[in-house]
Design a protein around this motif. Structure first.
Motif, PDB file in Angstrom:
ATOM      1  N   ASP A  74       0.829  -1.205   0.000  1.00 55.89           N
ATOM      2  CA  ASP A  74       0.000   0.000   0.000  1.00 55.89           C
ATOM      3  C   ASP A  74       0.865   1.257   0.000  1.00 55.89           C
ATOM      4  O   ASP A  74       0.543   2.245  -0.666  1.00 55.89           O
ATOM      5  CB  ASP A  74      -0.925   0.009   1.218  1.00 55.89           C
ATOM      6  CG  ASP A  74      -1.946  -1.109   1.175  1.00 55.89           C
ATOM      7  OD1 ASP A  74      -2.797  -1.096   0.267  1.00 55.89           O
ATOM      8  OD2 ASP A  74      -1.888  -1.997   2.034  1.00 55.89           O
ATOM      9  N   TRP A  77       2.249   1.801  -3.407  1.00 56.62           N
ATOM     10  CA  TRP A  77       1.206   2.321  -4.289  1.00 56.62           C
ATOM     11  C   TRP A  77       0.994   3.809  -4.044  1.00 56.62           C
ATOM     12  O   TRP A  77       0.823   4.591  -4.989  1.00 56.62           O
ATOM     13  CB  TRP A  77      -0.101   1.566  -4.082  1.00 56.62           C
ATOM     14  CG  TRP A  77      -1.137   1.848  -5.119  1.00 56.62           C
ATOM     15  CD1 TRP A  77      -1.391   1.131  -6.250  1.00 56.62           C
ATOM     16  CD2 TRP A  77      -2.058   2.954  -5.138  1.00 56.62           C
ATOM     17  NE1 TRP A  77      -2.406   1.713  -6.982  1.00 56.62           N
ATOM     18  CE2 TRP A  77      -2.834   2.834  -6.319  1.00 56.62           C
ATOM     19  CE3 TRP A  77      -2.301   4.017  -4.293  1.00 56.62           C
ATOM     20  CZ2 TRP A  77      -3.829   3.748  -6.668  1.00 56.62           C
ATOM     21  CZ3 TRP A  77      -3.290   4.936  -4.620  1.00 56.62           C
ATOM     22  CH2 TRP A  77      -4.053   4.798  -5.790  1.00 56.62           C
ATOM     23  N   ALA A  78       0.978   4.218  -2.795  1.00 54.79           N
ATOM     24  CA  ALA A  78       0.771   5.634  -2.460  1.00 54.79           C
ATOM     25  C   ALA A  78       1.862   6.507  -3.070  1.00 54.79           C
ATOM     26  O   ALA A  78       1.585   7.576  -3.632  1.00 54.79           O
ATOM     27  CB  ALA A  78       0.728   5.816  -0.941  1.00 54.79           C
ATOM     28  N   ARG A 107      -5.971   9.994  -3.314  1.00 52.66           N
ATOM     29  CA  ARG A 107      -5.899   8.554  -3.068  1.00 52.66           C
ATOM     30  C   ARG A 107      -4.540   8.154  -2.489  1.00 52.66           C
ATOM     31  O   ARG A 107      -4.450   7.189  -1.712  1.00 52.66           O
ATOM     32  CB  ARG A 107      -6.167   7.772  -4.356  1.00 52.66           C
ATOM     33  CG  ARG A 107      -7.603   7.807  -4.843  1.00 52.66           C
ATOM     34  CD  ARG A 107      -7.855   6.747  -5.904  1.00 52.66           C
ATOM     35  NE  ARG A 107      -7.788   5.409  -5.318  1.00 52.66           N
ATOM     36  CZ  ARG A 107      -7.649   4.294  -6.040  1.00 52.66           C
ATOM     37  NH1 ARG A 107      -7.542   4.370  -7.362  1.00 52.66           N
ATOM     38  NH2 ARG A 107      -7.605   3.115  -5.459  1.00 52.66           N
ATOM     39  N   GLU A 110      -4.893   8.728   1.130  1.00 53.75           N
ATOM     40  CA  GLU A 110      -5.761   7.690   1.701  1.00 53.75           C
ATOM     41  C   GLU A 110      -5.018   6.368   1.837  1.00 53.75           C
ATOM     42  O   GLU A 110      -5.125   5.675   2.853  1.00 53.75           O
ATOM     43  CB  GLU A 110      -6.999   7.507   0.821  1.00 53.75           C
ATOM     44  CG  GLU A 110      -7.936   8.707   0.793  1.00 53.75           C
ATOM     45  CD  GLU A 110      -9.002   8.613  -0.287  1.00 53.75           C
ATOM     46  OE1 GLU A 110      -9.904   9.465  -0.293  1.00 53.75           O
ATOM     47  OE2 GLU A 110      -8.917   7.696  -1.135  1.00 53.75           O
ATOM     48  N   ARG A 111      -4.250   6.003   0.817  1.00 52.75           N
ATOM     49  CA  ARG A 111      -3.532   4.730   0.849  1.00 52.75           C
ATOM     50  C   ARG A 111      -2.376   4.774   1.852  1.00 52.75           C
ATOM     51  O   ARG A 111      -2.012   3.742   2.424  1.00 52.75           O
ATOM     52  CB  ARG A 111      -3.022   4.373  -0.545  1.00 52.75           C
ATOM     53  CG  ARG A 111      -2.536   2.940  -0.689  1.00 52.75           C
ATOM     54  CD  ARG A 111      -3.649   1.925  -0.427  1.00 52.75           C
ATOM     55  NE  ARG A 111      -4.648   1.948  -1.467  1.00 52.75           N
ATOM     56  CZ  ARG A 111      -4.588   1.205  -2.581  1.00 52.75           C
ATOM     57  NH1 ARG A 111      -3.576   0.383  -2.778  1.00 52.75           N
ATOM     58  NH2 ARG A 111      -5.556   1.270  -3.473  1.00 52.75           N
ATOM     59  N   VAL A 114      -3.871   3.710   4.998  1.00 54.69           N
ATOM     60  CA  VAL A 114      -4.069   2.261   4.976  1.00 54.69           C
ATOM     61  C   VAL A 114      -2.750   1.545   5.263  1.00 54.69           C
ATOM     62  O   VAL A 114      -2.702   0.583   6.049  1.00 54.69           O
ATOM     63  CB  VAL A 114      -4.637   1.818   3.610  1.00 54.69           C
ATOM     64  CG1 VAL A 114      -4.645   0.297   3.484  1.00 54.69           C
ATOM     65  CG2 VAL A 114      -6.051   2.370   3.420  1.00 54.69           C
ATOM     66  N   ASP A 224      -6.944   0.751  -9.527  1.00 56.54           N
ATOM     67  CA  ASP A 224      -5.630   0.754  -8.887  1.00 56.54           C
ATOM     68  C   ASP A 224      -4.496   0.687  -9.901  1.00 56.54           C
ATOM     69  O   ASP A 224      -3.322   0.857  -9.528  1.00 56.54           O
ATOM     70  CB  ASP A 224      -5.516  -0.420  -7.913  1.00 56.54           C
ATOM     71  CG  ASP A 224      -6.141  -0.114  -6.558  1.00 56.54           C
ATOM     72  OD1 ASP A 224      -6.616   1.032  -6.355  1.00 56.54           O
ATOM     73  OD2 ASP A 224      -6.150  -1.013  -5.692  1.00 56.54           O
TER      74      ASP A 224
END
Length: 243
Positions: A74, A77-78, A107, A110-111, A114, A224
């Motif tokens: 995660d 990805w961020a 996002r 947000e990630r 997470v 994604d």
């Protein structure tokens, strides 16, 4: 319809009406382009600010997660989403491109949350779903629970249409009233004769997917793979095909 909630709504037409357009006066074409340019500049400033906010959040919340940690993927990805948002801001052509900058930047934050939760062994909180009709709007309203009172009764055609896609409260009310919601526009050129095309603003999701990477994904909100698509340059390939 105003992308950022202020000013005079631009003239947005549906797909069927766009196909029936007749040659329009040069003054009207110039008006469409001026409206689009004003919205683009306003949205570019907004996107730049949201990207800067995301950068601050990522720097302040930097994580050092070992490979194999539940939050490592995660976090990666961020970081990629933030990098993609910056690249897209530099290359943005139309309003949906700039909306995607906002979506990817937000996002990424947000990630990050997470990743932090999973990295600490906690269950992350639910991430709000974005409004399909305009991903710059507040989060989509929560759909009714299956088996609830509405499910047991008859559902009107308008309510069924309103429930078809995630919509914020404002767009949902418009759909229930049989009105066009406050959609994010995209600029396309429609052929009105053998030699002539005219500029038209249409809902972004009406642009064919082969010409837009954003039309089916709420500008990357539901996909994604969006950061990788931007980093590979595929978004630019589709934009060139369209223009």
């Amino acid at each position: 319809m105003d992308t950022l909630g202020s000013g005079t709504p631009p003239r947005v037409v549906g797909r069927r009406r766009a196909r029936r357009l007749r040659p329009m006066p040069k003054e009207q074409q110039e008006l469409v382009l001026r409206e689009w340019a004003v919205l683009r500049e306003r949205l570019r400033r907004h996107a730049s600010a949201r990207l800067a906010d995301a950068g601050d959040a990522l720097r302040a919340g930097e994580l050092d997660l070992p490979q194999g940690n539940p939050g490592a993927r995660d976090y990666s990805w961020a970081l990629e989403a933030y990098q993609a948002a910056g690249k897209l801001l530099d290359e943005a052509v139309d309003l949906p491109d700039l909306a995607a900058v906002v979506v990817l930047a937000e996002r990424a934050v947000e990630r990050l949350a997470v990743a932090r939760a999973r990295g600490a062994g906690h269950r992350p909180g639910a991430v709000p779903e974005r409004c399909f009709y305009n991903p710059l709007h507040p989060a989509a309203r929560r759909p009714p629970e299956p088996g609830g009172r509405r499910a047991r009764g008859r559902v009107s055609a308008r309510r069924a249409a309103a429930d078809r896609r995630p919509a914020c409260a404002s767009c949902y009310r418009a759909l229930l009233a049989g009105q066009q919601p406050d959609v994010l526009p995209a600029l396309i050129r429609v052929r009105v004769s053998f030699r002539r095309t005219v500029p038209v603003l249409v809902p972004y999701y009406m642009v064919p997917q082969q010409f837009s990477p954003w039309s089916a994904t709420a500008c990357g909100a539901y996909d994604d793979d969006a950061p990788g698509l931007v980093m590979s340059g595929e978004h630019r390939t589709r934009s060139v095909m369209r223009h």
